[in-house]
Design a protein around this motif. Structure first.
Motif, PDB file in Angstrom:
ATOM      1  N   LEU A 131       0.860  -1.178   0.000  1.00 53.77           N
ATOM      2  CA  LEU A 131       0.000   0.000   0.000  1.00 53.77           C
ATOM      3  C   LEU A 131       0.896   1.228   0.000  1.00 53.77           C
ATOM      4  N   TYR A 132       0.759   2.057  -1.015  1.00 58.94           N
ATOM      5  CA  TYR A 132       1.455   3.332  -1.067  1.00 58.94           C
ATOM      6  C   TYR A 132       0.481   4.425  -0.627  1.00 58.94           C
ATOM      7  N   VAL A 133       0.879   5.210   0.370  1.00 59.59           N
ATOM      8  CA  VAL A 133       0.089   6.362   0.799  1.00 59.59           C
ATOM      9  C   VAL A 133       0.871   7.583   0.345  1.00 59.59           C
ATOM     10  N   GLU A 176       5.989   7.466  -9.687  1.00 59.94           N
ATOM     11  CA  GLU A 176       6.431   6.112 -10.056  1.00 59.94           C
ATOM     12  C   GLU A 176       5.567   5.051  -9.376  1.00 59.94           C
ATOM     13  N   ALA A 177       5.211   5.306  -8.111  1.00 58.84           N
ATOM     14  CA  ALA A 177       4.363   4.350  -7.387  1.00 58.84           C
ATOM     15  C   ALA A 177       2.971   4.285  -8.001  1.00 58.84           C
ATOM     16  N   VAL A 178       2.421   5.432  -8.362  1.00 56.49           N
ATOM     17  CA  VAL A 178       1.094   5.476  -8.983  1.00 56.49           C
ATOM     18  C   VAL A 178       1.093   4.695 -10.299  1.00 56.49           C
ATOM     19  N   ASP A 226       0.295  -3.822  -5.933  1.00 52.48           N
ATOM     20  CA  ASP A 226       0.482  -2.467  -5.414  1.00 52.48           C
ATOM     21  C   ASP A 226      -0.801  -1.657  -5.546  1.00 52.48           C
ATOM     22  N   VAL A 227      -1.153  -0.965  -4.471  1.00 49.39           N
ATOM     23  CA  VAL A 227      -2.320  -0.090  -4.430  1.00 49.39           C
ATOM     24  C   VAL A 227      -1.861   1.276  -3.934  1.00 49.39           C
ATOM     25  N   SER A 228      -2.300   2.336  -4.602  1.00 49.74           N
ATOM     26  CA  SER A 228      -1.941   3.687  -4.187  1.00 49.74           C
ATOM     27  C   SER A 228      -3.153   4.411  -3.612  1.00 49.74           C
ATOM     28  N   VAL A 260       3.428  -1.130   3.983  1.00 51.69           N
ATOM     29  CA  VAL A 260       3.004   0.237   3.687  1.00 51.69           C
ATOM     30  C   VAL A 260       4.234   1.101   3.420  1.00 51.69           C
ATOM     31  N   LYS A 261       4.175   1.890   2.377  1.00 53.08           N
ATOM     32  CA  LYS A 261       5.220   2.878   2.094  1.00 53.08           C
ATOM     33  C   LYS A 261       4.559   4.245   1.948  1.00 53.08           C
ATOM     34  N   VAL A 262       5.070   5.229   2.695  1.00 53.30           N
ATOM     35  CA  VAL A 262       4.514   6.581   2.682  1.00 53.30           C
ATOM     36  C   VAL A 262       5.413   7.487   1.865  1.00 53.30           C
TER      37      VAL A 262
END
Length: 285
Positions: A2-4, A21-23, A76-78, A105-107
């Motif tokens: 999960l990318y926040v 890049e995460a999106v 991966d979910v943003s 989770v990565k912020v």
């Protein structure tokens, strides 16, 4: 994963390279839509990201978080947040829920009003507690923020006032009848906030601030057409700050000479501002 991801304050271009890049690598992209707004619509984001963006309303994030987190242990979910990801407690709850489900989770941080308010010229380490000012109703006129302002005032610290946002709100009748009909969005203006603050001061009468207190009103901070105006609370009532979002700062008495100089550059009335600075802050021009 999960990318926040924080989106910053202006438009679709304010996302960081790491966030973009995460999106682009995510299977699903959600946009939290109720604690703040960007200056552009969802379609602009989709065009820039090259991805479909799913709008996540309050009920989705707070009551249906498992839908957002579905399969995030495999793909991966943003989750996109205007400003910085931890500007609202709701996002902390989502992170905790992800951890409980064993999801990494990565912020990705970004600018928020909490640091961008430095554009006023007021030094960030001279701010005290931040408060929220909500829309008054005929039967609900909360004033719990007053004690926080008074504590800041006693210490000579500035107070950042975050102003209310109402999106997807239901009338009492529609809520009782369980009808999915929503009121038009409302965004509190600096003018409305000042009027409410002065009403509370009249009721409490403890001089946490007055109509002559120096303040700074801002709108659309981070955009090309941001507005910053400094003056007394009484003066700010009459200033047109334009479209949302608006914020307000009450200026503390530990005001530095450099802060005062930048306030002068944004004065509603320079002569009046100089009088207040000399009379209340012992700062001469």
């Amino acid at each position: 994963m999960l990318y926040v991801i924080g989106l910053g304050l202006g438009d679709e271009r304010d996302i960081t390279v790491k966030g973009l890049e995460a999106v682009k690598g995510s299977e699903r992209v959600y946009l939290e839509s109720y604690t703040s707004i960007l200056m552009v619509n969802k379609e602009k984001l989709e065009e820039f990201y090259g991805k479909e963006v799913i709008v996540a309303h309050r009920e989705t994030v707070e009551s249906q978080s498992d839908d957002i987190l579905k399969d995030a242990d495999k793909v991966d979910v943003s989750f996109l947040v205007v400003g910085d990801p931890f500007g609202a407690t709701t996002h902390t709850d989502l992170v905790i829920r992800a951890h409980e489900l064993g999801i990494k989770v990565k912020v990705v941080h970004n600018a928020s009003i909490m640091n961008a308010i430095g554009a006023t010229g007021l030094q960030l380490y001279s701010f005290g507690q931040t408060i929220s000012v909500v829309f008054f109703t005929e039967t609900w006129r909360p004033d719990s923020f007053y004690d926080r302002i008074k504590e800041n005032t006693t210490l000579g610290l500035h107070t950042l006032c975050l102003l209310d946002i109402k999106v997807r709100e239901q009338s009492i009748e529609n809520l009782m009848r369980n009808r999915p009909i929503y009121e038009p969005p409302r965004y509190m203006t600096v003018n409305q906030a000042v009027e409410q603050l002065l009403e509370v001061e009249t009721k409490r009468g403890e001089k946490a601030y007055t109509a002559d207190t120096l303040a700074v009103g801002v709108s659309r901070v981070g955009s090309d057409d941001q507005i910053i105006k400094a003056g007394t609370l009484e003066q700010l009532v009459g200033v047109d700050f334009g479209a949302p979002l608006h914020s307000l700062v009450l200026v503390g008495h530990r005001l530095h000479l450099l802060e005062a100089e930048l306030l002068r550059e944004n004065a509603v009335d320079l002569e009046r501002l100089n009088f207040v600075l000399k009379h209340d802050y012992n700062i001469d021009k």
